[in-house]
Design an enzyme around this catalytic site. Structure first.
Site, mmCIF file in Angstrom:
data_model
loop_
_atom_site.group_PDB
_atom_site.id
_atom_site.type_symbol
_atom_site.label_atom_id
_atom_site.label_comp_id
_atom_site.label_asym_id
_atom_site.label_seq_id
_atom_site.Cartn_x
_atom_site.Cartn_y
_atom_site.Cartn_z
ATOM 1 N N LYS A 297 57.544 28.344 25.065
ATOM 2 C CA LYS A 297 56.123 28.334 25.269
ATOM 3 C C LYS A 297 55.362 27.690 24.270
ATOM 4 O O LYS A 297 55.498 27.707 23.089
ATOM 5 C CB LYS A 297 55.744 29.855 25.360
ATOM 6 C CG LYS A 297 54.397 29.906 26.046
ATOM 7 C CD LYS A 297 54.005 31.467 26.170
ATOM 8 C CE LYS A 297 52.779 31.595 27.104
ATOM 9 N NZ LYS A 297 52.281 33.301 27.051
ATOM 10 N N GLU A 387 52.806 48.394 36.352
ATOM 11 C CA GLU A 387 51.585 49.113 36.443
ATOM 12 C C GLU A 387 52.031 50.319 37.163
ATOM 13 O O GLU A 387 51.367 51.543 36.633
ATOM 14 C CB GLU A 387 50.463 48.352 37.172
ATOM 15 C CG GLU A 387 49.898 47.221 36.659
ATOM 16 C CD GLU A 387 50.798 46.015 36.727
ATOM 17 O OE1 GLU A 387 50.190 44.811 36.284
ATOM 18 O OE2 GLU A 387 51.686 45.863 37.550
ATOM 19 N N ARG A 415 47.370 47.714 41.490
ATOM 20 C CA ARG A 415 48.567 47.656 41.900
ATOM 21 C C ARG A 415 49.441 49.117 41.890
ATOM 22 O O ARG A 415 50.541 49.262 42.169
ATOM 23 C CB ARG A 415 49.313 46.651 41.085
ATOM 24 C CG ARG A 415 48.890 45.373 40.732
ATOM 25 C CD ARG A 415 49.448 44.395 39.849
ATOM 26 N NE ARG A 415 50.409 43.616 41.100
ATOM 27 C CZ ARG A 415 51.428 42.823 40.467
ATOM 28 N NH1 ARG A 415 51.260 42.531 39.351
ATOM 29 N NH2 ARG A 415 52.307 42.017 41.034
#
Length: 647
Positions: A297, A387, A415
């Site tokens: 990244k 979640e 969610r």
């Protein structure tokens, strides 16, 4: 801020003058990549990386993730026939290079600005954006749906899902993988493994292989086998082959192939020729395929490589201005962000109550929990991007007498709605939800806007729902919700507040009671949340009564009844959808009581609010101070009330 200043200094060449990008200048569509040599594609990747840094430095936005997939983006567009072949990006923080290559380079400086490019893929923006996305772990499901549709319609196209190792921690990704192996349709899943999502990856999948290969059992078995075989002829080669076989038993290949995928990898995700060759080969393979690549990244930009969390997203970088010494300089007051208010409260509350457990679905930094995680590591649970699990985990803890606090974005709690109802509310369990990013969120747009939490929470039995108007009220209502027995939620926005003094002492506020902030005549403005400043300005201009309601459920029925008897118009003000929002709560109460009086509901209209600055969004939907005043005056004119006396 200091982070933006640092990147500006280190990228001065890019930010002050456009980067030199001769290969990128030759690209008008992805088809142009197909005639480039390996060397030219490598140079194109360098150009694309420089262009991405340049664009983000001027507009702000997500940086590190896009830099990490530059080579992958080039390879995908070089190998596949996009947009006929479909690329479906997960989460999509990493799609800026994709946008640059797909005809939107000249528009990049409008990124995340009003009427400009979205920071995420958007179907209405480009045919190359095959699926709109902003949340995690949807790509494999969507790609499989497209692959099934292509088969049903007898269309010859390839479908590719690009998903990160962080997103692979979510159950939805594995549900899609399980289904893909069952239907056995052509589908390529590229697992981009950079060992980072936004926060550090959490969970068994991200550490499974390394733990096994480094485990005491594995290494004891490995050494014992070597000793036993050392005296045998040709033992060296045999030991090596045996070790490779043992490793293969616990490798990703075994995991994904057992799930029905043909697995390739892991390979270097920055080796562009290798990527092109591998993707070309995989393009001809039928059925579900998993390509595992390793990337870094922030690749190619040193500050982002060394600090992938800090450089995940950046604000716009302004060039240095000459410093002008003022004769008198007033000290600049630094206002805390709401997530810092929450984080400070969480630590203070944890000092008082050892039952407190902090839970987050992979948003430690975003939710302001860094300090808590450092100070109370045994009471901090990051469940990864899961979640649903976060909510039911909290329910299980509450059953055993702990006091879980779930720090979650409003848009992410959507969610886990079934778990909220089935696992928490029906059992009336003692769980506090700290809803960050409630209301509009500016440049992140509709995918991240907390536009519906009042609507979807207030209809749930046993739920206590609070909407503080400033930083101190946020702290006090968090404490009130924590002390409440049963499910409770406090909603607060992104960014900073009005700068109210935050009291160190925590006090329970009387549940379901609002506060009159100013008294006026004829009009009452019932404010729910952080638009109180605008409500007060309008109240002063129109000589209206202004109430900080604080609670949506239960609502202050006694106060509303009294105000309805002495005013001619009630105005409800909220940064939530009008449909089913706090204003609807007021109207429903009046109807139950048989009280007939006009109510003006001001909130988010029944449409998606496009990205832009927060102030631009409020103005566009009539929730800025001027628009609020005009809306009230129009309703007053319609009611033909006598002219109001000014204060």
């Amino acid at each position: 801020d200091l982070l933006c200043r640092e990147i500006y200094e280190k990228a001065a060449r890019v930010t002050q003058t456009p980067p030199h990008t001769p290969l990128l200048d030759r690209v008008t569509t992805p088809a142009d990549l197909k005639i480039m040599s390996d060397r030219e594609l490598r140079l194109l990747a360098d150009d694309l990386r420089a262009e991405t840094v340049s664009a983000v430095s001027e507009t702000g936005g997500h940086l590190g993730a896009g830099l990490g997939v530059v080579e992958l983006t080039v390879a995908l567009h070089a190998v596949f026939d996009t947009p006929k072949d479909h690329l479906i990006w997960d989460v999509s923080h990493q799609t800026y290079p994709h946008k640059i290559l797909t005809g939107r380079r000249e528009q990049m400086l409008s990124m995340r600005q009003k009427d400009g490019l979205s920071g995420f893929p958007k179907r209405s923006e480009s045919p190359f954006d095959t699926f709109g996305v902003g949340h995690s772990s949807t790509s494999i499901s969507a790609a499989l749906g497209m692959a099934l549709a292509s088969d049903h319609l007898e269309e010859d196209r390839k479908t590719v899902a690009i998903i990160g190792d962080g997103a692979m921690t979510a159950g939805m990704a594995f549900e899609a993988i399980n289904h893909a192996s069952h239907v056995d349709k052509d589908l390529l899943v590229v697992l981009n493994d950079n060992q980072m999502s936004i926060s550090k990856n959490i969970g068994g999948l991200s550490t499974y292989i390394s733990k096994l290969w480094a485990s005491k059992f594995y290494n004891q078995l490995r050494e014992s086998g070597k000793k036993a075989l050392r005296s045998l002829p040709h033992a060296k080669n045999f030991v090596r082959r045996t070790e490779e076989y043992m490793k293969s038993m616990v490798s990703p290949a075994t995991i994904f192939e057992e799930l029905g995928f043909y697995y390739i990898g892991p390979i270097d995700g920055h080796d562009l020729p290798l990527l092109v060759q591998t993707l070309t080969n995989l393009k001809a393979i039928k059925g579900p395929v998993m390509l595992h690549i390793i990337t870094h990244k922030g690749k190619g930009f040193a500050p982002a490589e060394s600090d992938p969390v800090g450089y995940h997203a950046l604000n716009k970088i302004e060039p240095k201005q000459p410093v002008v010494e003022a004769i008198t300089t007033a000290p600049k007051i630094s206002k805390p962000k709401y997530q810092q208010v929450f984080g400070d409260w969480l630590c203070d509350m944890a000092e008082i109550d050892k039952r407190l457990i902090g839970i987050t679905p992979a948003m430690c930094e975003g939710s302001g929990m860094n300090n808590f995680a450092d100070r109370f590591p045994d009471r901090y649970e990051d469940v990864a991007i899961a979640e649903q699990h976060a909510v039911t985990l909290a329910a299980g803890m509450a059953c055993e007498g702990l006091k879980p606090v779930v720090a979650i974005y409003s848009t992410f709690l959507q969610r886990a709605y079934d778990q909220l109802i089935h696992d928490v509310a029906i059992q009336n369990l003692d769980v506090l939800f700290a809803l960050d990013r409630s209301g509009l969120v500016g440049e992140d747009g509709a995918t991240h806007a907390g536009a519906y939490d009042i609507s979807y929470l207030r209809c749930i039995p046993n739920m206590l729902l609070m909407a503080p108007s400033d930083e101190n009220e946020t702290r006090q209502l968090l404490y009130t919700g924590y002390m409440h027995k049963g499910p409770a939620a406090v909603r607060y926005p992104r960014g900073t507040g009005p700068g109210s003094m935050i009291a160190s002492e925590m006090k329970e506020l009387p549940i379901g009671k609002g506060v009159i902030k100013r008294e006026g005549v004829a009009v009452t403005i019932l404010n729910f949340g952080t638009l109180l400043g605008s409500a007060m300005t309008v109240g002063n201009t129109l000589n209206a009564t202004v109430v900080d309601m604080r609670f949506v459920k239960p609502i202050d029925e006694e106060l509303i009844t009294a105000l309805s008897q002495h005013h001619s118009l009630l105005v409800t003000l909220e940064e939530n959808a009008i449909a089913g929002g706090a204003g609807s709560t007021v109207i429903e109460f009046l109807a139950r009581q048989g009280i007939v009086m006009p109510v003006l509901q001001l909130g988010l209209p029944d449409k998606l609010i496009e990205h832009g600055s927060h102030s631009e969004q409020l103005t566009a939907i009539g929730l800025d101070t001027t628009s609020i005043q005009k809306s009230i005056q129009r309703r007053l004119k319609h009611l033909e009330l006598p002219k109001l006396a000014t204060p």
